[in-house]
Design a protein around this motif. Structure first.
Motif, PDB file in Angstrom:
ATOM      1  N   LYS A  88       0.862  -1.176   0.000  1.00 28.08           N
ATOM      2  CA  LYS A  88       0.000   0.000   0.000  1.00 28.08           C
ATOM      3  C   LYS A  88       0.898   1.225   0.000  1.00 28.08           C
ATOM      4  O   LYS A  88       2.081   1.125   0.355  1.00 28.08           O
ATOM      5  CB  LYS A  88      -0.925  -0.010   1.205  1.00 28.08           C
ATOM      6  N   PRO A  89       0.392   2.371  -0.434  1.00 26.72           N
ATOM      7  CA  PRO A  89       1.222   3.578  -0.422  1.00 26.72           C
ATOM      8  C   PRO A  89       1.841   3.805   0.953  1.00 26.72           C
ATOM      9  O   PRO A  89       1.170   3.686   1.984  1.00 26.72           O
ATOM     10  CB  PRO A  89       0.234   4.688  -0.788  1.00 26.72           C
ATOM     11  N   PHE A 102       2.791   2.530 -12.829  1.00 27.96           N
ATOM     12  CA  PHE A 102       3.043   2.133 -11.445  1.00 27.96           C
ATOM     13  C   PHE A 102       4.520   2.337 -11.079  1.00 27.96           C
ATOM     14  O   PHE A 102       4.857   2.680  -9.946  1.00 27.96           O
ATOM     15  CB  PHE A 102       2.628   0.671 -11.260  1.00 27.96           C
ATOM     16  N   GLY A 103       5.409   2.156 -12.056  1.00 26.29           N
ATOM     17  CA  GLY A 103       6.843   2.315 -11.812  1.00 26.29           C
ATOM     18  C   GLY A 103       7.237   3.719 -11.391  1.00 26.29           C
ATOM     19  O   GLY A 103       8.267   3.918 -10.738  1.00 26.29           O
ATOM     20  N   LYS A 104       6.414   4.710 -11.741  1.00 32.92           N
ATOM     21  CA  LYS A 104       6.698   6.090 -11.328  1.00 32.92           C
ATOM     22  C   LYS A 104       6.465   6.289  -9.834  1.00 32.92           C
ATOM     23  O   LYS A 104       6.885   7.296  -9.264  1.00 32.92           O
ATOM     24  CB  LYS A 104       5.813   7.067 -12.100  1.00 32.92           C
ATOM     25  N   PHE A 148       6.931   2.277  -1.965  1.00 33.64           N
ATOM     26  CA  PHE A 148       5.722   2.647  -2.696  1.00 33.64           C
ATOM     27  C   PHE A 148       5.341   4.021  -2.157  1.00 33.64           C
ATOM     28  O   PHE A 148       4.805   4.157  -1.063  1.00 33.64           O
ATOM     29  CB  PHE A 148       4.632   1.618  -2.454  1.00 33.64           C
ATOM     30  N   VAL A 149       5.649   5.051  -2.920  1.00 33.90           N
ATOM     31  CA  VAL A 149       5.520   6.433  -2.459  1.00 33.90           C
ATOM     32  C   VAL A 149       4.049   6.805  -2.256  1.00 33.90           C
ATOM     33  O   VAL A 149       3.216   6.605  -3.145  1.00 33.90           O
ATOM     34  CB  VAL A 149       6.171   7.410  -3.466  1.00 33.90           C
ATOM     35  N   ASP A 150       3.764   7.311  -1.084  1.00 34.35           N
ATOM     36  CA  ASP A 150       2.438   7.870  -0.807  1.00 34.35           C
ATOM     37  C   ASP A 150       2.499   9.346  -1.181  1.00 34.35           C
ATOM     38  O   ASP A 150       3.102  10.154  -0.468  1.00 34.35           O
ATOM     39  CB  ASP A 150       2.095   7.695   0.672  1.00 34.35           C
TER      40      ASP A 150
END
Length: 198
Positions: free
Chosen positions: A60-61, A103-105, A167-169
């Motif tokens: 999750k973010p 998603f890779g960004k 996973f950047v929030d």
């Protein structure tokens, strides 16, 4: 035939015979020697352990994971550089509509110097940006965390690659990434050093 002619022929024949005998007995010293050489090429053999970079689920973010794996020079030649090539595929497993963003960004990659000190980041970028770079651009972008640039990776030596994935929030709606699976492939290309006098 007269006596003078006969004597003349005899003297000429004798002279010719003597010259043949003399020429046939002329000799000189000689000797010979053979030399051999071999050319055996060395090998470049870069190995990684483990070969699975990361395998996490239910992200999750805001989630992150740090992984360490070893790069080993199993060849007979020293490696002067290791170039990194990144590729990935994204698959939506939930059957949701196609994403409007990659998603890779949103996956941040941090190269670390020490697993116990995660704030020592050598270089960071997203998987998307890392995939867009050529191996040379990657090499020029950051000090190689897995190979000492001055010494390279000598034959028989190993070095650790320590990477943190996040996973950047971004504080915005990231619902489109629910159910996404990103399959990452890193290829490490070993490069020999300059030739030397043998």
């Amino acid at each position: 035939m007269g006596i003078k002619k006969t004597l003349g022929f005899g003297v000429a024949a004798a002279a010719l015979g003597l010259s043949l005998i003399g020429g046939g007995t002329f000799a000189y010293f000689s000797d010979s020697v053979q030399t051999t050489g071999t050319f055996a090429a060395g090998t470049l053999d870069l190995d990684a352990s483990p070969t699975a970079i990361i395998d996490v689920s239910n992200l999750k973010p805001g989630d992150g994971a740090t992984r360490t794996f070893k790069l080993l020079n199993k060849g007979t030649l020293d490696i002067s550089k290791v170039k990194l090539v990144t590729t990935y595929d994204v698959v939506n497993q939930s059957g949701a509509p196609a994403n409007t963003d990659d998603f890779g960004k949103h996956i941040l990659v941090k190269f670390l110097t020490n697993v116990d000190k995660t704030d020592e980041v050598i270089y960071q970028t997203t998987l998307y940006d890392l995939q867009q770079k050529t191996p040379d651009a990657v090499e020029n972008s950051f000090y190689l965390p897995f190979v000492d640039e001055r010494a390279g990776l000598k034959a028989g030596d190993s070095d650790n690659l320590i990477v943190r994935f996040e996973f950047v929030d971004n504080g915005e709606d990231q619902n489109q990434f629910q159910g996404d699976a990103l399959s990452l492939k890193w290829t490490f290309n070993a490069v020999q050093g300059n030739g030397s006098e043998k």
